[in-house]
Scaffold this motif. Sequence first.
Motif, short mmCIF file in Angstrom:
data_model
loop_
_atom_site.label_atom_id
_atom_site.label_comp_id
_atom_site.label_asym_id
_atom_site.label_seq_id
_atom_site.Cartn_x
_atom_site.Cartn_y
_atom_site.Cartn_z
N ILE A 7 -1.56 2.31 -0.92
CA ILE A 7 -2.90 2.90 -1.11
C ILE A 7 -3.04 3.49 -2.51
CG2 ILE A 7 -4.35 4.86 -0.42
CD1 ILE A 7 -3.47 4.23 2.49
N LEU A 8 -2.02 4.21 -2.96
CA LEU A 8 -2.08 4.82 -4.29
C LEU A 8 -2.17 3.75 -5.37
CD1 LEU A 8 0.55 7.64 -3.65
CD2 LEU A 8 -1.87 8.01 -4.16
N ARG A 9 -1.56 2.63 -5.12
CA ARG A 9 -1.65 1.53 -6.08
C ARG A 9 -3.05 0.91 -6.05
NH1 ARG A 9 -1.48 -4.09 -6.45
NH2 ARG A 9 -1.98 -3.90 -4.25
N LEU A 10 -3.56 0.71 -4.82
CA LEU A 10 -4.92 0.17 -4.68
C LEU A 10 -5.94 1.02 -5.42
CD1 LEU A 10 -5.56 -0.99 -1.01
CD2 LEU A 10 -5.62 -2.35 -3.10
N LEU A 56 9.38 5.95 7.00
CA LEU A 56 9.43 5.01 5.88
C LEU A 56 8.13 4.22 5.79
CD1 LEU A 56 11.02 3.65 3.60
CD2 LEU A 56 12.12 2.20 5.30
N ALA A 57 7.54 3.91 6.94
CA ALA A 57 6.28 3.16 6.95
C ALA A 57 5.18 3.95 6.24
CB ALA A 57 5.86 2.86 8.37
N THR A 58 5.20 5.26 6.41
CA THR A 58 4.21 6.12 5.74
C THR A 58 4.38 6.07 4.23
OG1 THR A 58 4.10 7.57 7.65
CG2 THR A 58 3.37 8.49 5.56
N VAL A 59 5.61 6.02 3.79
CA VAL A 59 5.87 5.92 2.35
C VAL A 59 5.32 4.60 1.83
CG1 VAL A 59 7.67 5.73 0.59
CG2 VAL A 59 7.90 7.40 2.43
N TYR A 60 5.62 3.51 2.51
CA TYR A 60 5.10 2.20 2.09
C TYR A 60 3.58 2.18 2.09
CZ TYR A 60 9.41 -0.51 1.79
OH TYR A 60 10.61 -1.02 1.41
#
Lengths: 141, 141
Positions: free
Chosen positions: B61-64, B52-56
């Motif tokens: 990152i994708l948002r950044l 789940l941490a990888t998803v977050y």
Amino acid sequence: MQAVLVDQLRKANRRITVQRMQVFEGVKGLDSHPSALEVFEAVKPRLPSISLATVYRNLHILRLEGLLREIHCDRGITRFDSNLSEHYHFHCTSCQRVSDVPSYSREIERSFSEKTGLHISGHHLTFQGLCNDCLKVEPSR
Amino acid sequence: MQAVLVDQLRKANRRITVQRMQVFEGVKGLDSHPSALEVFEAVKPRLPSISLATVYRNLHILRLEGLLREIHCDRGITRFDSNLSEHYHFHCTSCQRVSDVPSYSREIERSFSEKTGLHISGHHLTFQGLCNDCLKVEPSR
DNA sequence: CCCTTACCGATAAAAGTTCTCAATAGCATG
DNA sequence: CATGCTATTGAGAACTTTTATCGGTAAGGG
């Protein structure tokens, strides 16, 4: 003082407690659309024994009774607004403060409802940008 | 496939990992503006060992990198949107689903900026109401 | 003044998100 | 294709925000 507030609470079978009144005053006093924690900090000097749970409880009740509005701008934080008149918000993406924008248009809802056939109960409009204070500090963006 | 995505990540010195690609596909595949947990559930069948941490981490990152958008409608939940074109949202207050509204007006920003003199970088408009599915179930409101 | 019960404070618990860290795997280079 | 650097991963702890629990308290009607 606050006759409307008291009447509405009585009508809903809610009691008029010092804590409840102070939570409402806390939101009203802070024009910055405070979070629950900020309301807690604001009320604490006047009511040192108040619990954070009480602040959350009353914010929730005041919202249920239509005496406060919730707004969601940042991730994971709920802010509260005592201004019940229809208006928009301006969210500074640097200092995260939210201020009121006095304009409002019910026409937006009507035209959207007409176009889509959907049942609309309201709309929120939030502008993002840098407030004048933050623009001075970082004129980069 | 996803040439723009890959190029943009490379340019930002980000690595192209299976997890990162699947997280992006997860958001894109769910048209419902999923939360982080919903993305996690969607990716898990294809990548059972993902954390789940990888998803977050990757959503962040994708948002950044400007490859995803965040939206904030409900209390305490951050939703993600892979639709980068300018558009508005419709939030069903019963089932909490969020759908896209294809209209957009840059004019709103310009007139607000002109009126207030503030520096505007964007605006979000969200309509509230009952979607057609929920209207059938509870025609009360 | 008394009684009912909504409300309080303290604290635990839940939900959502971020951090830590050792192991792994992209990918640039030779 | 092998090597080295380091961004990324998975697992779990930790942190933040919000809600639930519970015994005691006080608002307000009778």
